[in-house]
Enzyme design. Sequence first.
Site, mmCIF file in Angstrom:
data_model
loop_
_atom_site.group_PDB
_atom_site.id
_atom_site.type_symbol
_atom_site.label_atom_id
_atom_site.label_comp_id
_atom_site.label_asym_id
_atom_site.label_seq_id
_atom_site.Cartn_x
_atom_site.Cartn_y
_atom_site.Cartn_z
ATOM 1 N N LYS A 1 0.758 -1.054 0.097
ATOM 2 C CA LYS A 1 -0.578 0.136 -0.574
ATOM 3 C C LYS A 1 0.382 1.099 -0.061
ATOM 4 O O LYS A 1 0.986 2.091 -0.460
ATOM 5 C CB LYS A 1 -0.738 -0.404 1.022
ATOM 6 C CG LYS A 1 -2.048 -0.978 1.199
ATOM 7 C CD LYS A 1 -3.356 -1.057 2.290
ATOM 8 C CE LYS A 1 -2.468 -1.199 3.664
ATOM 9 N NZ LYS A 1 -2.126 -1.786 4.172
ATOM 10 N N ARG B 1 -9.478 0.814 9.214
ATOM 11 C CA ARG B 1 -8.675 -0.467 9.479
ATOM 12 C C ARG B 1 -9.976 -1.224 10.521
ATOM 13 O O ARG B 1 -9.881 -2.451 11.356
ATOM 14 C CB ARG B 1 -7.853 -0.262 10.056
ATOM 15 C CG ARG B 1 -6.054 -0.741 9.623
ATOM 16 C CD ARG B 1 -5.428 -0.371 10.673
ATOM 17 N NE ARG B 1 -3.890 -0.773 10.724
ATOM 18 C CZ ARG B 1 -3.058 -0.494 9.570
ATOM 19 N NH1 ARG B 1 -3.494 1.004 9.536
ATOM 20 N NH2 ARG B 1 -1.648 -1.528 9.254
ATOM 21 N N ARG C 1 11.709 -5.604 4.752
ATOM 22 C CA ARG C 1 11.146 -4.001 4.847
ATOM 23 C C ARG C 1 11.996 -3.997 6.437
ATOM 24 O O ARG C 1 12.230 -2.552 6.840
ATOM 25 C CB ARG C 1 10.350 -3.794 5.167
ATOM 26 C CG ARG C 1 9.243 -2.412 4.699
ATOM 27 C CD ARG C 1 7.662 -1.984 4.849
ATOM 28 N NE ARG C 1 6.929 -2.303 6.017
ATOM 29 C CZ ARG C 1 6.315 -2.038 6.622
ATOM 30 N NH1 ARG C 1 4.801 -1.973 5.167
ATOM 31 N NH2 ARG C 1 5.034 -3.508 6.746
ATOM 32 N N ARG D 1 11.080 -0.041 11.545
ATOM 33 C CA ARG D 1 9.998 0.048 12.225
ATOM 34 C C ARG D 1 10.690 -0.818 12.670
ATOM 35 O O ARG D 1 10.843 -2.325 12.356
ATOM 36 C CB ARG D 1 8.831 -0.007 10.797
ATOM 37 C CG ARG D 1 8.583 1.222 10.384
ATOM 38 C CD ARG D 1 7.195 0.653 8.913
ATOM 39 N NE ARG D 1 6.459 0.175 9.364
ATOM 40 C CZ ARG D 1 4.978 -0.339 9.331
ATOM 41 N NH1 ARG D 1 4.858 0.422 7.803
ATOM 42 N NH2 ARG D 1 4.122 -0.647 9.427
ATOM 43 N N ARG E 1 0.045 -8.855 13.594
ATOM 44 C CA ARG E 1 -0.346 -7.863 12.986
ATOM 45 C C ARG E 1 -1.323 -8.701 11.914
ATOM 46 O O ARG E 1 -2.847 -8.145 10.855
ATOM 47 C CB ARG E 1 0.537 -6.690 11.830
ATOM 48 C CG ARG E 1 0.731 -5.792 12.643
ATOM 49 C CD ARG E 1 1.981 -5.149 12.510
ATOM 50 N NE ARG E 1 2.086 -4.753 11.481
ATOM 51 C CZ ARG E 1 3.204 -4.485 10.521
ATOM 52 N NH1 ARG E 1 4.257 -5.167 11.022
ATOM 53 N NH2 ARG E 1 2.905 -3.347 9.634
HETATM 54 P P1 AMP Z 1 0.564 0.874 8.824
HETATM 55 O O1 AMP Z 1 1.827 1.825 8.357
HETATM 56 O O2 AMP Z 1 -0.034 0.850 7.798
HETATM 57 O O3 AMP Z 1 1.244 -0.697 9.020
HETATM 58 O O4 AMP Z 1 0.385 0.765 10.221
HETATM 59 C C1 AMP Z 1 1.209 0.997 11.495
HETATM 60 C C2 AMP Z 1 0.376 0.338 13.263
HETATM 61 O O5 AMP Z 1 0.070 1.745 13.145
HETATM 62 C C3 AMP Z 1 -0.252 -0.518 12.884
HETATM 63 O O6 AMP Z 1 -0.546 -2.033 13.148
HETATM 64 C C4 AMP Z 1 -1.827 0.238 14.114
HETATM 65 O O7 AMP Z 1 -0.739 -0.082 15.112
HETATM 66 C C5 AMP Z 1 -1.510 1.269 13.445
HETATM 67 N N1 AMP Z 1 -2.410 1.829 12.759
HETATM 68 C C6 AMP Z 1 -2.101 2.798 11.629
HETATM 69 N N2 AMP Z 1 -3.159 2.632 11.217
HETATM 70 C C7 AMP Z 1 -4.430 2.805 11.943
HETATM 71 C C8 AMP Z 1 -6.002 2.523 11.625
HETATM 72 N N3 AMP Z 1 -6.586 2.972 10.568
HETATM 73 N N4 AMP Z 1 -6.303 2.220 13.063
HETATM 74 C C9 AMP Z 1 -5.949 1.438 14.312
HETATM 75 N N5 AMP Z 1 -4.388 1.652 13.953
HETATM 76 C C10 AMP Z 1 -3.710 2.029 13.202
#
Ligand code: AMP
Length: 195
Positions: free
Chosen positions: A14, A89, A128, A134, A146
């Site tokens: 994404k 999400r 990654r 990260r 996750r």
């Molecule tokens: P991402 O960068 O989208 O993979 O997000 C990394 C982490 O941020 C996720 O594993 C969640 O802990 C948190 N996170 C990101 N977006 C959301 C969301 N829309 N709702 C809840 N937690 C989020």
Amino acid sequence: MFNLILFGPPGSGKGTQSEKLIEKYKFKHLSTGDLLRSEIAQQTPLGMEAKSLMDKGQLVPDEVVIGMISTALDANKDVNGFLFDGFPRTTAQAEALDKLLDFNKTSIGAVLFLQVPEEELISRMVNRAKTSGRSDDADENVQRKRLEVYSRDTLPVANHYRKSDKVVEIEGVGSVDDIFTSLSTIIDKKMSQSV
Ligand code: AMP
């Protein structure tokens, strides 16, 4: 205004595809993961609270991310459209987004769903982790968590948008450019239908 959700499990590409799409279509990119990482970098109380959940592979509370999206929508009234990445999400987030967009007299034009098998997702996250810095990529237990949270809480979001026939599934394995071409073809089609 044309708004898009780029949907898919963690590691499905994404972020990579979002960067290319915002360059081509000039969408305003709204990634809740990026917004949260920026709060962490600034060491805000919200960021510190979010970090402990993110490091465990858990979701941040709905109210927190919905509030961030609401603020971002208000701050960007004159854009071509929004590209939502990593949001919504949960079904509650999707319902809140529908209401916020409705309030702004707009809606979601398409949900593009990147399809990638689970083992490929894990190996991408492992790779990654070598460059992203990260902490949630580095540990395989967190990666599995996750994916579990994704299956339980996030996958139902696709069904929410299937009700209004907005979901298009896209093969997410292959070259970055080929996947980008598939996404662009669908976006062009959906945009032409929406005018
Ligand atoms: P991402 O960068 O989208 O993979 O997000 C990394 C982490 O941020 C996720 O594993 C969640 O802990 C948190 N996170 C990101 N977006 C959301 C969301 N829309 N709702 C809840 N937690 C989020």
